[in-house]
Design a protein around this motif. Structure first.
Motif, short mmCIF file in Angstrom:
data_model
loop_
_atom_site.label_atom_id
_atom_site.label_comp_id
_atom_site.label_asym_id
_atom_site.label_seq_id
_atom_site.Cartn_x
_atom_site.Cartn_y
_atom_site.Cartn_z
N VAL A 1 -0.60 17.45 -7.15
CA VAL A 1 -1.85 16.71 -7.33
C VAL A 1 -1.69 15.43 -6.51
CG1 VAL A 1 -3.32 15.46 -8.94
CG2 VAL A 1 -2.34 17.66 -9.60
N THR A 2 -2.65 15.13 -5.67
CA THR A 2 -2.56 13.99 -4.74
C THR A 2 -3.50 12.88 -5.18
OG1 THR A 2 -2.03 15.50 -2.94
CG2 THR A 2 -2.74 13.29 -2.33
N VAL A 3 -3.03 11.64 -5.05
CA VAL A 3 -3.85 10.47 -5.34
C VAL A 3 -3.95 9.64 -4.07
CG1 VAL A 3 -4.14 8.42 -6.77
CG2 VAL A 3 -3.04 10.46 -7.73
N LEU A 4 -5.18 9.38 -3.60
CA LEU A 4 -5.42 8.63 -2.37
C LEU A 4 -6.31 7.43 -2.66
CD1 LEU A 4 -6.24 11.48 0.19
CD2 LEU A 4 -4.06 10.29 -0.11
N GLY A 5 -6.31 6.49 -1.72
CA GLY A 5 -7.22 5.36 -1.80
C GLY A 5 -6.58 4.11 -2.34
N GLU A 6 -7.38 3.36 -3.11
CA GLU A 6 -6.99 2.03 -3.55
C GLU A 6 -6.18 2.09 -4.85
OE1 GLU A 6 -7.32 -0.63 -1.82
OE2 GLU A 6 -8.31 0.50 -0.22
N VAL A 7 -4.97 2.63 -4.72
CA VAL A 7 -3.99 2.62 -5.81
C VAL A 7 -2.74 1.95 -5.28
CG1 VAL A 7 -4.91 4.63 -7.02
CG2 VAL A 7 -3.23 4.94 -5.18
N GLN A 8 -1.82 1.64 -6.21
CA GLN A 8 -0.63 0.91 -5.79
C GLN A 8 0.27 1.76 -4.90
OE1 GLN A 8 -0.35 -2.21 -6.33
NE2 GLN A 8 -2.07 -2.42 -7.76
N SER A 9 0.36 3.05 -5.17
CA SER A 9 1.24 3.91 -4.38
C SER A 9 0.58 5.27 -4.16
CB SER A 9 2.60 4.08 -5.09
OG SER A 9 3.44 4.96 -4.37
N PRO A 10 -0.25 5.41 -3.12
CA PRO A 10 -0.89 6.70 -2.84
C PRO A 10 0.17 7.76 -2.53
CG PRO A 10 -1.92 4.93 -1.58
CD PRO A 10 -0.65 4.37 -2.15
N THR A 11 0.20 8.82 -3.31
CA THR A 11 1.21 9.86 -3.10
C THR A 11 0.78 11.11 -3.85
OG1 THR A 11 3.56 10.36 -3.25
CG2 THR A 11 2.59 9.15 -5.09
N GLY B 1 -1.46 2.72 -10.82
CA GLY B 1 -2.73 2.15 -11.23
C GLY B 1 -3.55 1.65 -10.06
N TYR B 2 -4.72 1.05 -10.39
CA TYR B 2 -5.65 0.59 -9.36
C TYR B 2 -5.11 -0.64 -8.63
CZ TYR B 2 -8.93 3.59 -11.90
OH TYR B 2 -9.55 4.65 -12.50
N SER B 3 -5.49 -0.76 -7.35
CA SER B 3 -5.20 -1.98 -6.59
C SER B 3 -6.32 -2.99 -6.81
CB SER B 3 -5.07 -1.66 -5.10
OG SER B 3 -6.33 -1.29 -4.56
N GLU B 4 -6.17 -4.19 -6.23
CA GLU B 4 -7.16 -5.24 -6.43
C GLU B 4 -8.51 -4.88 -5.81
OE1 GLU B 4 -5.66 -8.85 -4.90
OE2 GLU B 4 -4.13 -9.10 -6.44
N VAL C 1 -9.46 10.52 -5.54
CA VAL C 1 -9.77 9.50 -4.53
C VAL C 1 -10.33 8.27 -5.23
CG1 VAL C 1 -11.09 8.95 -2.48
CG2 VAL C 1 -10.24 11.28 -2.82
N VAL C 2 -9.68 7.12 -4.99
CA VAL C 2 -10.13 5.84 -5.52
C VAL C 2 -10.66 5.03 -4.35
CG1 VAL C 2 -9.52 3.76 -6.79
CG2 VAL C 2 -8.39 5.94 -7.34
N PRO C 3 -11.98 4.87 -4.21
CA PRO C 3 -12.52 4.17 -3.04
C PRO C 3 -12.37 2.66 -3.14
CG PRO C 3 -14.29 4.84 -4.49
CD PRO C 3 -13.02 5.39 -5.09
N MET C 4 -12.65 2.00 -2.03
CA MET C 4 -12.62 0.53 -1.96
C MET C 4 -13.90 -0.04 -2.55
SD MET C 4 -12.63 -1.83 1.47
CE MET C 4 -11.17 -1.02 2.13
#
Length: 985
Positions: free
Chosen positions: A878-888, A907-910, A948-951
């Motif tokens: 399972v892949t996590v991309l975008g505005e997170v602390q460690s996309p992987t 978790g989420y980035s700023e 995907v966590v967008p900006m």
């Protein structure tokens, strides 16, 4: 194009837009109004920026990368007002290449290019709107929001961008700058008309005196100026103040009479030492001895001695002993040697003597008149008048080569005709010079030019030549290609009017025609047509001319199939025939195979003198040969006699227009078209015929042709064609050439499969043996070529629109938002990343449902040529991309939700926008969590999914509509990462 003095680092772009963007960006960076920044140092501003911000700004302006601050240096040079932008003239530096070019001479061809200068207010950059006005062109202003700032003559300007830069990257001197006030609409219209009028008359030929005549201008003298100086001279004209002027000398080769040069003068275009006798040459017996010569006397026998005796000024040679002094002045060397030998034999018994000249005297002569370097010369005692002329640099073009005078003591000694030396090798009149002799070159005498098919076309000086025949002999006679019967002579008569006289130089009368000074004789080339020959060209082994004789036929010229090259069309041989009496053109065709089989019959075409036979290549287009024939036939057409041509299109090997022969039928048209293609529908064809209805109007009538009957040889179906008939051979219905698709990955038999028209994906998978046991059908990727093309076009178009929006936003938010600098940098980064995104052309399909329901179901896919299906292996990621602390990527666990996956990535980035989080399923479909005004649902995820966590672009007001950009980037990246595993991207 003239532009503001950004140097080195800035790429060519709309210059007005570049200045506007730079000025506004500076105000954004400093958060101060434009008017308050007049003394700011832009170099210091750039150096104080963060590297990412500086890169974003430089990239937007077309500049370089990090640390590239040199482009703005020229803005602050030349005074305290660092933001003042000056307009420069192109190529004004002293080290410009054209400064070192040759000078402009009369008769040369010049290419004049006018480049409109940008308009500027006289007070410089007082406001951004003033700067924007510099982008206005002669025909209007740039569109709002455009970054180009181009004018109506953008193409002409763009190709001169680099030429306008100062070579050393520094601002020009103040005398080389010009400021222009904005033009009124009427003035713009006048300038546009002036621009069009001058450009339309290019190129310009200077008058013989070097005067340039521009339409509507007074004559301008450019002779003796360099191209740089001529450009500056034109720029001073008040009518050209709004333009930058470019001048290019066209090096054109002169032809015909203009190519003629005076004969004989080129012999002097070498070293001045040419023809100067060396000191080691043997002295002839007729050499006349004089003061300064030294004679070597060697005695042997009874007395063995060697002496060197100079000839004194009194002409005496002081011999020793009983020989005594003897007088040799004025005596020839041969006579003096005999005299000394006689004295020795008489007075010195048993002794013999050898006499030679050990050193020659020098002679001081004058070369005067039209020599290149007239004056006094010191030459060898063996030198002749020709040697003296070479030593003086030769004869000027205005000097005579035929009446050179050699004077001694003021008396004409002889005349030298250099034509005798050059043409006949006769040096009789080229005697040796003595001290005090004068070589006088008088002005050139009457001249006549003779051009054309000659061995030595040139301008000849006349002496005793009075007739055209004599001039023709000077020119070495005519070449074998000369048409002496159609020669002409151009003469300026006493009334200063030019007239032409026709001459037949094959006749005595023509040869004896009396010439006058200034006449020009032309000997034309013989007509290329061979009156008793037949030309063979095209796809043959031995092209050339064949002699005509009574009864010659096609099989006599092409005797066998071996005379043709490989792949020659032996069924359609084209023969062009010209009526010798009327000049009317007619075209015939023949079937060579039939001609060789039935020699001497009607199938074996009878040929005529001046026929031109062409053999075509089946693999090459025929337009190059056939189109000129069509043009000739079209020119012969009249309302009562239509052009004899027809057209065949569709599934034939050589479609196009062809000559309509007398009695031409459907089968003949098929031969002309190179025969049917393999995809041709051989049952029927369409014939479109045009009828003029007695000249009232033109109507079309479509007839169906029984093509199968024509191919069988049915004469009733093989109808005769009329002018302008169009025969269309249709393609076989549902004909498709080699449509193929590719299956990659976890199928039992991966590879490329040819498909039938309308075949489905389920059918192809079945042919490939189905999926393997470790296949992951939910992660299948289906690619389609035309989708990829459309997606890429949309990406490029969107990137251009975003770039324009960002530029516009950077200007309007210059004084309204303290975070504008960050907005510009972030926006530029997004645009750069978006431009780097390459479409993959993915079509989302539900492969598990397709396999379950089978062929023909509503989820089945109709295949197209070049489609590709990629089946990956079963996955646990399972892949996590975008505005997170460690996309992987993470290992999937049963019951995992999107929030758990995000937590595993820190978790989420700023800059994250949690409400916009979405999930891309393994099959490419997108799932958005259900949200209410209270909470956001926690979606369950599956193996192969991507979270995907967008900006959060809403924090940047000018980028609120850019949310979709990040989604496109992520979605393409997800598919691309899977395809790279299979080596597809």
């Amino acid at each position: 194009m003239h532009f503001f003095t950004f140097t080195d680092g800035l790429k060519p772009m709309g210059r007005a837009a570049g200045v506007t963007l730079l000025a506004a960006a500076m105000s954004v960076l400093c958060a101060t109004p434009l008017w308050a920044q007049q003394s700011a140092d832009p170099t210091q501003i750039l150096q104080s920026m963060a590297p990412a911000q500086r890169d974003a700004l430089m990239q937007q302006m077309g500049g370089g990368g990090s640390g590239s601050v040199s482009p703005l240096t020229s803005l602050s040079s030349g005074g305290s007002n660092g933001n003042q932008v000056m307009v420069t003239r192109p190529g004004v530096s002293s080290d410009s290449p054209d400064v070192r070019d040759g000078l402009i001479h009369g008769g040369e061809m010049l290419l004049i290019d006018l480049l409109p200068l940008p308009e500027m207010p006289a007070n410089g950059l007082s406001a951004s709107s003033s700067v924007s006005s510099s982008a206005s062109s002669l025909s209007g202003s740039a569109a709002p929001g455009s970054l180009s700032g181009t004018t109506a003559t953008q193409g002409s300007m763009a190709r001169n961008d680099q030429a306008m830069m100062m070579p050393n990257g520094t601002p020009p001197d103040i005398g080389q700058r010009r400021l222009l006030v904005p033009l009124t609409e009427l003035e713009k219209d006048d300038q546009l008309k002036l621009f069009q009028r001058i450009m339309r008359h290019n190129p310009y030929e200077l008058a013989p005196n070097g005067v340039l005549q521009l339409p509507g201008f007074a004559p301008i003298s450019l002779a003796g100026l360099s191209p740089f100086e001529a450009r500056e001279r034109l720029a001073l004209d008040p009518n050209l103040q709004s333009f930058a002027v470019q001048i290019q000398i066209l090096k054109l080769q002169a032809l015909d009479v203009k190519a003629l040069k005076p004969f004989g003068y080129e012999m002097f275009r070498g070293s001045s030492s040419a023809f100067v006798p060396g000191t080691d040459l043997p002295v002839p017996d007729d050499y006349q001895l004089g003061a300064g010569d030294q004679m070597s006397v060697q005695l042997y026998g009874q007395v063995s001695r060697a002496y060197t005796f100079p000839v004194g000024r009194d002409g005496m040679l002081g011999l020793t002993g009983d020989l005594g002094p003897i007088s040799v002045g004025g005596m020839s060397f041969g006579a003096a040697r005999s005299h000394i030998e006689s004295l020795v034999s008489k007075k010195m018994l048993g002794t013999k003597v050898h006499v030679s000249l050990s050193e020659l005297r020098s002679a001081r002569v004058l070369v005067m008149g039209d020599a290149e370097h007239p004056g006094t010369l010191v030459v060898s005692g063996l030198s002749t008048a020709t040697n003296a002329l070479f030593a003086s640099g030769g004869v000027k073009s205005i000097g005579s080569l035929r009446n050179i005078e050699i004077k001694r003591d003021g008396v004409l000694l002889r005349k030298l005709d250099l034509y005798d030396v050059i043409l006949n090798g006769d040096t009789t009149s080229d005697g040796r010079l003595q001290t005090g002799d004068v070589v006088l070159v008088p002005p050139v005498g009457p001249t006549v030019g003779i051009a054309g098919e000659l061995r030595r076309p040139a301008i000849y000086e006349l002496k005793n030549e009075k007739t055209v025949g004599a001039v023709l002999r000077l020119a070495g006679g005519a070449t074998p290609e000369a048409d002496l019967k159609h020669a002409s002579l151009e003469r300026i008569d006493t009334g200063k009017e030019r007239r032409v006289v026709r001459l037949n130089l094959d006749s005595t009368e023509g040869q004896n025609f009396v010439v006058k000074a200034g006449d020009t004789i032309r000997i034309p080339h013989n007509a290329p047509a061979v009156n008793n020959g037949i030309a063979l060209n095209g796809h043959v082994n031995h092209p050339g001319m064949f002699a005509y004789h009574e009864g010659v036929r096609l099989s006599d010229v092409i005797a066998s199939r071996d005379d043709l090259k490989t792949n020659a069309d032996s069924h359609y041989i084209l023969v062009r025939r010209e009526n010798a009496a009327t000049g009317a053109l007619s075209v015939f065709s023949a079937d060579l195979e039939a001609a060789l089989t039935y020699r001497g019959t009607a199938a074996d075409l009878a040929l005529m003198p001046r026929d031109r036979i062409t053999v075509f290549d089946l693999g090459s287009p025929r337009d190059r040969i056939v189109s000129p024939l069509m043009d000739e036939l079209q020119r012969q057409a009249t309302p009562g006699a239509h052009a004899q041509l027809m057209d065949i299109q569709g599934s034939v090997n050589a479609p196009g227009k062809y000559p309509l022969e007398r009695g031409m039928r459907i089968a003949d048209a098929l031969r002309a078209g190179g025969g049917l293609k393999d995809d041709a529908y051989a049952l029927t064809a369409e014939l479109t015929r045009y009828d003029t209805d007695g000249g009232k109007q033109r109507d079309a009538k479509v007839t169906t042709i029984d093509l199968a009957a024509v191919l069988r040889g049915d004469a009733s179906a093989n109808i005769e064609l009329s002018p302008y008939d169009l025969l269309t051979i249709r393609q076989t219905p549902e004909w498709s050439r080699d449509e193929q698709v590719q299956l990659v990955g976890e199928v039992k038999f991966p590879g490329t499969y040819r498909i039938k028209r309308g075949e489905s994906l389920a059918s192809v998978i079945k042919r490939a043996g189905g999926l393997t046991s470790i296949a992951f059908p939910r992660g299948a990727i289906f690619l389609r070529a035309d989708l990829k093309t459309r997606e890429q076009e949309n990406i490029d178009r969107t990137a251009d629109r975003l770039q324009a929006q960002l530029a516009s936003a950077s200007l309007t938010a210059a004084n309204a938002d303290k975070n504008a600098t960050t907005t510009v940098a972030v926006g530029q980064a997004l645009v750069a990343q978006f431009r780097a995104t390459k479409a993959v052309g993915r079509l989302v399909i539900d492969l598990p449902a397709l396999l379950a329901r089978g062929e023909g179901s509503d989820v089945d896919v109709t295949m197209k040529n070049m489609d590709r299906l990629v089946i990956p292996r079963e996955t646990q990621e399972v892949t996590v991309l975008g505005e997170v602390q460690s996309p992987t990527s993470h290992l999937f666990r049963r019951g995992m939700t999107q929030s758990q996956a995000i937590a595993l990535s820190g978790g989420y980035s700023e800059r994250a926008y949690p409400k916009r989080t979405y999930v891309v399923r393994a099959d490419g479909s997108v799932r958005v969590p259900h949200s209410t005004w209270v909470s956001l649902s926690d979606m369950a995820i599956q193996p192969g999914d991507t979270v995907v966590v967008p900006m959060d672009t809403e924090r940047l007001p000018t980028l609120m509509e850019w949310q979709a950009v990040t989604s496109i980037i992520y979605n393409v990246a997800i598919a691309a990462s899977s395809l790279k595993t299979f080596g597809i991207l």
